[in-house]
Write a protein that holds these residues in place. Sequence first.
Motif, mmCIF file in Angstrom:
data_model
loop_
_atom_site.group_PDB
_atom_site.id
_atom_site.type_symbol
_atom_site.label_atom_id
_atom_site.label_comp_id
_atom_site.label_asym_id
_atom_site.label_seq_id
_atom_site.Cartn_x
_atom_site.Cartn_y
_atom_site.Cartn_z
ATOM 1 N N THR A 68 0.817 -1.217 0.000
ATOM 2 C CA THR A 68 0.000 0.000 0.000
ATOM 3 C C THR A 68 0.849 1.264 0.000
ATOM 4 O O THR A 68 0.377 2.335 -0.403
ATOM 5 C CB THR A 68 -0.949 0.018 1.219
ATOM 6 N N ASN A 69 2.113 1.157 0.433
ATOM 7 C CA ASN A 69 3.012 2.310 0.385
ATOM 8 C C ASN A 69 3.680 2.463 -0.974
ATOM 9 O O ASN A 69 3.883 3.585 -1.462
ATOM 10 C CB ASN A 69 4.095 2.198 1.467
ATOM 11 N N GLU A 70 4.035 1.345 -1.615
ATOM 12 C CA GLU A 70 4.865 1.406 -2.820
ATOM 13 C C GLU A 70 4.077 1.318 -4.119
ATOM 14 O O GLU A 70 4.587 1.715 -5.170
ATOM 15 C CB GLU A 70 5.936 0.315 -2.762
ATOM 16 N N LEU A 71 2.861 0.801 -4.087
ATOM 17 C CA LEU A 71 2.050 0.831 -5.308
ATOM 18 C C LEU A 71 1.778 2.270 -5.758
ATOM 19 O O LEU A 71 1.813 2.556 -6.967
ATOM 20 C CB LEU A 71 0.746 0.062 -5.102
ATOM 21 N N PRO A 72 1.505 3.207 -4.829
ATOM 22 C CA PRO A 72 1.385 4.600 -5.262
ATOM 23 C C PRO A 72 2.666 5.133 -5.889
ATOM 24 O O PRO A 72 2.626 5.901 -6.849
ATOM 25 C CB PRO A 72 1.040 5.343 -3.971
ATOM 26 N N ASP A 73 3.834 4.720 -5.362
ATOM 27 C CA ASP A 73 5.102 5.159 -5.941
ATOM 28 C C ASP A 73 5.270 4.605 -7.350
ATOM 29 O O ASP A 73 5.788 5.289 -8.248
ATOM 30 C CB ASP A 73 6.270 4.694 -5.062
ATOM 31 N N LEU A 74 4.825 3.374 -7.556
ATOM 32 C CA LEU A 74 4.884 2.783 -8.894
ATOM 33 C C LEU A 74 3.992 3.557 -9.861
ATOM 34 O O LEU A 74 4.384 3.848 -10.995
ATOM 35 C CB LEU A 74 4.452 1.316 -8.832
ATOM 36 N N SER A 75 2.804 3.914 -9.396
ATOM 37 C CA SER A 75 1.904 4.714 -10.233
ATOM 38 C C SER A 75 2.534 6.060 -10.577
ATOM 39 O O SER A 75 2.464 6.522 -11.718
ATOM 40 C CB SER A 75 0.574 4.918 -9.509
ATOM 41 N N ASP A 76 3.192 6.676 -9.585
ATOM 42 C CA ASP A 76 3.892 7.940 -9.821
ATOM 43 C C ASP A 76 5.001 7.775 -10.858
ATOM 44 O O ASP A 76 5.201 8.639 -11.723
ATOM 45 C CB ASP A 76 4.502 8.456 -8.528
ATOM 46 N N ALA A 77 5.735 6.679 -10.762
ATOM 47 C CA ALA A 77 6.859 6.455 -11.665
ATOM 48 C C ALA A 77 6.377 6.294 -13.101
ATOM 49 O O ALA A 77 7.001 6.803 -14.047
ATOM 50 C CB ALA A 77 7.644 5.223 -11.223
ATOM 51 N N ILE A 78 5.273 5.576 -13.292
ATOM 52 C CA ILE A 78 4.710 5.418 -14.633
ATOM 53 C C ILE A 78 4.253 6.771 -15.171
ATOM 54 O O ILE A 78 4.497 7.125 -16.332
ATOM 55 C CB ILE A 78 3.541 4.423 -14.593
ATOM 56 N N THR A 79 3.595 7.543 -14.307
ATOM 57 C CA THR A 79 3.143 8.879 -14.707
ATOM 58 C C THR A 79 4.323 9.764 -15.095
ATOM 59 O O THR A 79 4.293 10.452 -16.120
ATOM 60 C CB THR A 79 2.356 9.528 -13.559
ATOM 61 N N ALA A 80 5.362 9.746 -14.276
ATOM 62 C CA ALA A 80 6.521 10.603 -14.534
ATOM 63 C C ALA A 80 7.219 10.226 -15.829
ATOM 64 O O ALA A 80 7.697 11.085 -16.562
ATOM 65 C CB ALA A 80 7.493 10.519 -13.364
#
Length: 853
Positions: free
Chosen positions: A802-814
């Motif tokens: 739950t902490n790192e899935l948002p980071d993965l989403s951010d990375a794809i967006t970036a």
Amino acid sequence: MPSGDQYDECRAADGTVRPAWKSLISSLDDLGPAGISKASHEIERLVRESGANFQFADIIKRSARPWKLAAIPLVLDAQKWQLLEAGLQQRVRLLEAILGDLLGEQKLLKAKVLPAELLSANHNYYRVYHELPQTKLRLDVTATDLARDKDGTWWVTGDRTRAPSGLGYALENRIITSRVFQKLLRGNNVVRVASFFSALRQHLNSLAAGSPENPRVAILTPGQHSYRYIEDAYLARYLGYTMVQGRDLAVRGGKLNLKTLGGLLPIDVLCRHISDRKSDPLELNPSSQQGATGLLQTIRSGNVAVANSIGSTLAQMPALMPFLPAASKFLFGEEPSLPSIGTYWCGGQSERAFVLEHLDELILRPAFYVSSEPPISPDEMTAAEKSDLVDQIKAQPHNFVAQHRPSRSSTPVWHEGKLESWHVALRSFQVQTADGVEVMPGGLARVSPDPRTLDQSPTSGRLGLDCWIANDKPVDHEVTLLKQSHAPINLVRGGAEMPSRVGESLFWLGRSAERSESIARLLRATLIRIAGETQLEDIVELPRMVAALAALGQLEPDHAIAGLGEKLPSLEKVLPESLFDAEKLGGLLAGIRDMGEKAMSVHDRVSLDAYRIIKKIGDHLVRDNHSDATDIAAVINRLDGIITDLQAFSGLVIESMTRTHGWRFLQLGRRIERAYQTAELLSAMLVNPIEDESPVLESVLQTTDSMMTYRSRYLLQMQPTAVIDLLVNDETNPRSIMYQLLMIDQHVRELPSDHHEVGLGPDEKMARKLLHCVTMDDPAELSHANARGVRVSLNELLTKLTNELPDLSDAITARYLIHTGATVELTGRIDPIASRPGSAGSGAIIPKLPNVE
């Protein structure tokens, strides 16, 4: 209703049916009231399902179509139409010449044929318009608003020369009417409109520099919140063009480019549906986000053709209309054959005196721009309002024009099971090519029992009509928009040319769809338990399910806190009502609303079948019966429908979408959201086990749609290790976290990458690490609870997800979507601002948006 002195389109003064109408009236008599009503209902159904009419009932508060489509068309005689057509062609040529002169030599101003204030006092005029080179026509597509006088004479009530709206609706009217009345069209020898759209497409293609065989033509729309967005998407789909918004465009090296996942692609022709002053924030309106910075320089460089040309809005200003006869005489030595409605520019002293003397007989409009607001009607004003208006006219006379209110003809309308006679307004459309002016046979007809509601366009009126030009001999039925090219074509597989904005919208469409399904399943499972015979305090799994619903934003968090929930309204009342609660920013209604918003933003990329399903999903949440809010059984039925339709949408995506990058982004959104939702659910339900855990395990399996799989393997034996294995580690279960991470890893590896980049990208590394983490965890260890009754290993894993899935989403967006707008910062909490309806991230992983001025 029209009075007897109005021109009747259908019948002559003696009551006889006009020749052009005879065949249609005879056919309608054969159909009878029942047949006409049946056809009317079929038209209603087709309009609802039409790609130009997608709307979300009460879920998205937007009127996609300003009026309904009536069954009976407006019929005009082909021979008389030719006379009107000639007048329209002459008018387009005149407006083209006037615009060219105003932005060129300005002979009309020097000779005082036109007053200089038409430019000097006009806030819509920019000097840069005058400086732009023009090697071709300035007015490619125009429209003319028409009204018919008592004697049958046509009058022009207004011109549209910038980017006339309504063309898509006129096309839609014909397509729908022809499906319902195919035999009637043939029997009436109705002139087809396909040749007009073929000419339009050929002309736009010809504008490309060097006239390439297959130019890239884009339709620039103001955006999905514009009244014309749906129509633009409909036209783009029909003409085979790419629909773009300002943020899809970039000027590089003096060329206009489309920003795509695979890089920049040059645009040859831009069909502009935004205002002149918003086209380039660098040289025009600096606050505009609808255009492209540097667009005017690309025009000067000759690297892009823009239709209609920048500055074309000057030809549609109402203040120009009184001077058209003099300008025609000056430029061509001829009078216009198609007259304008009596119009008076108040900047002239004698004209102003006439207007003030006859104020109650006239309507007033802005002089220099076309407004969507209704005209000012002095005869409807109070004495004080009228006095204030007079003061305004005297203070700034050049800002006003006055017009006689047009007399409008009447036409038969099928309304509420009977024929009525309503007033009619007609908008014609013209495309100007190197070979001349082609007029669309027919146009956009609108009717209303009150003629005053037709004075504003194109969104006024009660009903729309198809307009038939009836010939006295058979017409060519074989005209088609799709013409075969003799040049060889390079076969391609699409994907990388997709605008990044589209990828972003599809990504969030997947997120919203998955979030909605997760909430709906959990809500249904909870309500089924509440609706049973067991007392609520005896349902041991209920507190965990309530906590999960609170974590997803469907319930207030206080309901999940022991002691506080007793002071709040009962779950039997709160849960059913939450289904329809628009204030729940992270709830089911918000998720489904966001599905509609994201689908709207890629209107030209999503199939009509997908739109129909999404609309149907939204219809389940239109509360037409307020008793549903307290009827648990009725709410469960609605949830059944929502879940079934969400599954249908998912199946359509799997079976019908081409495996391009757009599909991958949609799948990435779904997989990230499903992994996150499952992790949140398991965290709320299984981290702190209870003594008799079987009911909790069953509720988890039901919510994740995994009960059938579990039963087939373990029968009635309910064990936490087996449940955790199925939902966390089982790579064969499409509902497990492992399966989602495998799919995420595959999709990010298939996205386009920089060939100069060595090794994995940041998003690929994150996906691989999460996959490795779940792969290395053992189900038995995850299910083990320590002495304090906590599954520590499971908690650590779920917290990491739950902490790192948002980071993965951010990375794809970036990596892929960053240049389409503000960076979306994802958190694992409900953010009431970011999760508001229509925001980019209404989902379980809520985006935190930066401040925007």
